[in-house]
Design a protein around this motif. Structure first.
Motif, PDB file in Angstrom:
ATOM      1  N   GLY A   1       7.754  -3.938  14.048  1.00  0.00           N
ATOM      2  CA  GLY A   1       8.104  -2.612  13.552  1.00  0.00           C
ATOM      3  C   GLY A   1       6.872  -1.890  13.044  1.00  0.00           C
ATOM      4  O   GLY A   1       5.741  -2.243  13.368  1.00  0.00           O
ATOM      5  N   ALA A   2       7.091  -0.886  12.233  1.00  0.00           N
ATOM      6  CA  ALA A   2       6.000  -0.062  11.712  1.00  0.00           C
ATOM      7  C   ALA A   2       5.561  -0.548  10.338  1.00  0.00           C
ATOM      8  O   ALA A   2       6.385  -0.893   9.499  1.00  0.00           O
ATOM      9  N   SER A   3       4.251  -0.585  10.131  1.00  0.00           N
ATOM     10  CA  SER A   3       3.713  -0.923   8.817  1.00  0.00           C
ATOM     11  C   SER A   3       2.470  -0.080   8.565  1.00  0.00           C
ATOM     12  O   SER A   3       1.940   0.559   9.477  1.00  0.00           O
ATOM     13  N   GLU A   4       2.006  -0.089   7.320  1.00  0.00           N
ATOM     14  CA  GLU A   4       0.863   0.718   6.914  1.00  0.00           C
ATOM     15  C   GLU A   4      -0.079  -0.107   6.058  1.00  0.00           C
ATOM     16  O   GLU A   4       0.337  -1.050   5.392  1.00  0.00           O
ATOM     17  N   THR A   5      -1.348   0.303   6.066  1.00  0.00           N
ATOM     18  CA  THR A   5      -2.335  -0.270   5.160  1.00  0.00           C
ATOM     19  C   THR A   5      -3.343   0.810   4.817  1.00  0.00           C
ATOM     20  O   THR A   5      -3.436   1.823   5.508  1.00  0.00           O
ATOM     21  N   ARG A   6      -4.080   0.581   3.756  1.00  0.00           N
ATOM     22  CA  ARG A   6      -5.136   1.516   3.328  1.00  0.00           C
ATOM     23  C   ARG A   6      -6.452   0.770   3.315  1.00  0.00           C
ATOM     24  O   ARG A   6      -6.506  -0.384   2.890  1.00  0.00           O
ATOM     25  N   ILE A   7      -7.487   1.441   3.752  1.00  0.00           N
ATOM     26  CA  ILE A   7      -8.830   0.877   3.711  1.00  0.00           C
ATOM     27  C   ILE A   7      -9.727   1.879   3.000  1.00  0.00           C
ATOM     28  O   ILE A   7      -9.815   3.031   3.410  1.00  0.00           O
ATOM     29  N   SER A   8     -10.372   1.429   1.919  1.00  0.00           N
ATOM     30  CA  SER A   8     -11.274   2.288   1.140  1.00  0.00           C
ATOM     31  C   SER A   8     -12.704   1.881   1.423  1.00  0.00           C
ATOM     32  O   SER A   8     -13.028   0.694   1.461  1.00  0.00           O
ATOM     33  N   PHE A   9     -13.562   2.888   1.588  1.00  0.00           N
ATOM     34  CA  PHE A   9     -14.966   2.611   1.878  1.00  0.00           C
ATOM     35  C   PHE A   9     -15.712   2.154   0.658  1.00  0.00           C
ATOM     36  O   PHE A   9     -15.404   2.538  -0.463  1.00  0.00           O
ATOM     37  N   GLN A  10     -16.718   1.311   0.880  1.00  0.00           N
ATOM     38  CA  GLN A  10     -17.521   0.705  -0.185  1.00  0.00           C
ATOM     39  C   GLN A  10     -18.667   1.622  -0.573  1.00  0.00           C
ATOM     40  O   GLN A  10     -19.152   2.352   0.200  1.00  0.00           O
TER      41      GLN A  10
ATOM     42  N   SER B   1       3.462  -1.730  15.038  1.00  0.00           N
ATOM     43  CA  SER B   1       2.477  -0.659  14.927  1.00  0.00           C
ATOM     44  C   SER B   1       1.904  -0.718  13.515  1.00  0.00           C
ATOM     45  O   SER B   1       2.584  -1.120  12.570  1.00  0.00           O
ATOM     46  N   LEU B   2       0.650  -0.341  13.409  1.00  0.00           N
ATOM     47  CA  LEU B   2      -0.031  -0.366  12.121  1.00  0.00           C
ATOM     48  C   LEU B   2      -0.732   0.970  11.921  1.00  0.00           C
ATOM     49  O   LEU B   2      -1.602   1.336  12.714  1.00  0.00           O
ATOM     50  N   THR B   3      -0.324   1.696  10.886  1.00  0.00           N
ATOM     51  CA  THR B   3      -0.990   2.939  10.520  1.00  0.00           C
ATOM     52  C   THR B   3      -2.008   2.614   9.437  1.00  0.00           C
ATOM     53  O   THR B   3      -1.669   1.996   8.431  1.00  0.00           O
ATOM     54  N   ILE B   4      -3.239   3.030   9.680  1.00  0.00           N
ATOM     55  CA  ILE B   4      -4.328   2.754   8.746  1.00  0.00           C
ATOM     56  C   ILE B   4      -4.774   4.077   8.136  1.00  0.00           C
ATOM     57  O   ILE B   4      -5.115   5.017   8.857  1.00  0.00           O
ATOM     58  N   ARG B   5      -4.743   4.138   6.825  1.00  0.00           N
ATOM     59  CA  ARG B   5      -5.214   5.330   6.113  1.00  0.00           C
ATOM     60  C   ARG B   5      -6.563   4.980   5.497  1.00  0.00           C
ATOM     61  O   ARG B   5      -6.656   4.082   4.659  1.00  0.00           O
ATOM     62  N   PHE B   6      -7.597   5.681   5.950  1.00  0.00           N
ATOM     63  CA  PHE B   6      -8.952   5.475   5.448  1.00  0.00           C
ATOM     64  C   PHE B   6      -9.173   6.410   4.265  1.00  0.00           C
ATOM     65  O   PHE B   6      -8.915   7.610   4.360  1.00  0.00           O
ATOM     66  N   GLU B   7      -9.649   5.838   3.151  1.00  0.00           N
ATOM     67  CA  GLU B   7      -9.814   6.603   1.915  1.00  0.00           C
ATOM     68  C   GLU B   7     -11.232   6.479   1.386  1.00  0.00           C
ATOM     69  O   GLU B   7     -11.994   5.632   1.834  1.00  0.00           O
TER      70      GLU B   7
END
Length: 153
Positions: free
Chosen positions: A144-153, A36-42
């Protein structure tokens, strides 16, 4: 349909083991691990609309406009938003995202094809005369579970 075949195969294996002693086979979950991948948009600048994304599992699909492995959407109501993808096969993925501020389902472009709505790519990749390339945008998603962050341009 896949579930039916998996159950039938497990039942057949159970019947075979009842007839003659067999060594224990590994569990199906171990043979097919899930991620699973949790994506946090910032850096969301407008607390309206929704974030639309495409997830790619190959360089060819990502760089040549192929079909995404997954698509997703999350409503925006603040400076950040979170979306979790489940049931992924562990592997390498790249994500293309845009913030559909006006909620019309399409990325607004100027007459020259330049985006007028915020966009981003996984791994902090930058555009290169068009969308960021797989080499820069792809990231590993382990079992397993992992996370990433994506920031807008």
């Amino acid at each position: 349909m896949k579930t039916f075949f998996a159950i039938a195969a497990l039942a057949a294996a159970g019947m075979a083991s009842a007839q003659a002693p067999q060594p224990q086979a590994p569990q199906v979950a171990a043979a097919n691990p899930s991620a699973s991948l949790t994506i946090r948009f910032e850096q969301i600048t407008a607390p309206t609309g929704r974030i639309l994304m495409s997830v790619y599992d190959s360089e060819t699909a990502h760089d040549k406009g192929g079909k995404p492995a997954r698509v997703g959407m999350v409503e925006v109501d603040g400076a950040t938003a979170t979306l979790t993808l489940t049931g992924l096969a562990p592997g390498r993925y790249a994500i293309k995202v845009f913030h559909d501020v006006d909620g019309d389902g399409q990325m607004k472009m100027n007459p020259f094809g330049m985006p007028l709505e915020p966009f981003a790519f996984s791994n902090g990749a930058r555009p290169e005369g068009g969308p960021a390339l797989w080499k820069a945008a792809s990231l590993d998603v382990p079992a397993g579970a992992s996370e990433t962050r994506i920031s807008f341009q």
